[in-house]
Every structure is written in C-alpha cells, then in structure tokens.
Design a protein around this motif. Structure first.
Motif, short mmCIF file in Angstrom:
data_model
loop_
_atom_site.label_atom_id
_atom_site.label_comp_id
_atom_site.label_asym_id
_atom_site.label_seq_id
_atom_site.Cartn_x
_atom_site.Cartn_y
_atom_site.Cartn_z
N GLU A 144 -3.29 2.87 11.83
CA GLU A 144 -3.96 3.04 10.55
C GLU A 144 -4.75 4.35 10.51
O GLU A 144 -4.80 5.03 9.49
N ARG A 202 -2.94 7.59 9.25
CA ARG A 202 -2.51 7.74 7.85
C ARG A 202 -3.03 9.06 7.27
O ARG A 202 -4.13 9.49 7.57
N HIS A 214 -4.26 8.98 1.34
CA HIS A 214 -5.41 8.11 1.10
C HIS A 214 -5.84 7.98 -0.35
O HIS A 214 -6.89 7.44 -0.62
N TRP A 215 -5.06 8.46 -1.31
CA TRP A 215 -5.50 8.36 -2.70
C TRP A 215 -5.39 6.92 -3.18
O TRP A 215 -4.66 6.11 -2.60
N GLU A 217 0.83 -1.22 0.00
CA GLU A 217 0.00 0.00 0.00
C GLU A 217 0.87 1.27 0.00
O GLU A 217 0.50 2.30 0.58
#
Length: 154
Positions: free
Chosen positions: A130, A133, A136-137, A69
């Motif tokens: 989490e 973070r 987020h794209w 990710e």
C-alpha cells in the motif's frame, strides 16, 4: 451516435481521445463507458475475447467489482489515421486488501463516428505494498495537475 474527436487523428485530438478514455474508465461506470464503443466492437483483453455492447458492459461491471479503489493513467504512445496506441498503468486492491499496479498497452481502432471498433489489451498485474501506491487522487477523474506516467517514472 458520434463520439468526437473523429479520425483521422492529430497529436492534439489523439491526446484528447486518450484523456477522455482515461476519464471515462476512472468513473468506473459501465453505462458511461460502453457507448464509446461501436455496437459490434471487438475486444481482446488479456486472454478474454469480447464482442459488442452486452459483452463489454458485463466485462466492465465484473472488472470494477473485483478491482476496488481503481485509478488509471493512460498515455498516448503513437497514432496514425484511425488508430491510437496507448500505454497505461492502474492501481487497485482486491477484497483481501492486496494492492496491485497493472501495466498495459492497448491498440485502438476507431470507426468514422469516433467510437472504438477494436481494442487489443495486453497487461500484467504487479502486487505492491500500500505504501508503494502512486495514484492518490479521490475516486473519479485524475486531477489535471496530477503527474502522468512519464512524470511518475512509470
């Protein structure tokens, strides 16, 4: 092979070069990223020393298998002649779903053809929750309207 923009850099071309590197690394495609470096490019990444396309490709493949990710933001710090300094942060998780934000600085030197001949990277990994973070794209290039490091307070 040539990789414009070519040195010597201006503020505009250095900024363009940094964004192009960010976009390429966010592709997580070692076949796309590796040709941006000279055939004999010299790297120091943390305590690892690499030389040439074979080493770079293997490093990137290994990196993106581990760093899931992966999302990266780079920001121009300084430039002069054929050199650019950047700061960056990227977020990723490992295979146990622990998230990290890695903070780093890189010094880049370019050959006349615009490919990077030297890359010196120093970075540290900070475990994050989490919910902490900020990137987020969808996987791939950062959208043009997504805030950069300064705007995010990083």
């Amino acid at each position: 092979m040539s990789s414009p923009p070519l040195p010597p850099f201006t503020f505009k071309t250095a900024t363009q070069k940094v964004r192009m590197a960010e976009n390429a690394w966010n592709s997580r495609d070692a076949d796309r990223v590796t040709p941006a470096y000279t055939d004999d490019s010299q790297w120091r990444n943390r305590a690892e020393f690499l030389s040439g396309h074979t080493d770079i490709h293997a490093f990137l493949t290994r990196k993106w298998r581990k760093e899931l990710e992966y999302r990266l933001i780079k920001e121009l710090w300084a430039f002069a002649g054929n050199r650019i300094a950047v700061r960056y942060a990227y977020e990723w998780r490992d295979d146990s779903s622990q998230w990290f934000r890695s903070y780093g600085n890189e010094n880049w030197e370019f050959a006349d053809d615009g490919r990077m001949s030297h890359r010196h990277a120093s970075l540290n990994d900070l475990p994050i929750a989490e919910d902490d973070r900020l990137f987020h794209w969808p996987q791939g290039e950062r959208p043009e309207n997504h805030p950069g490091l300064t705007e995010l307070g990083l």
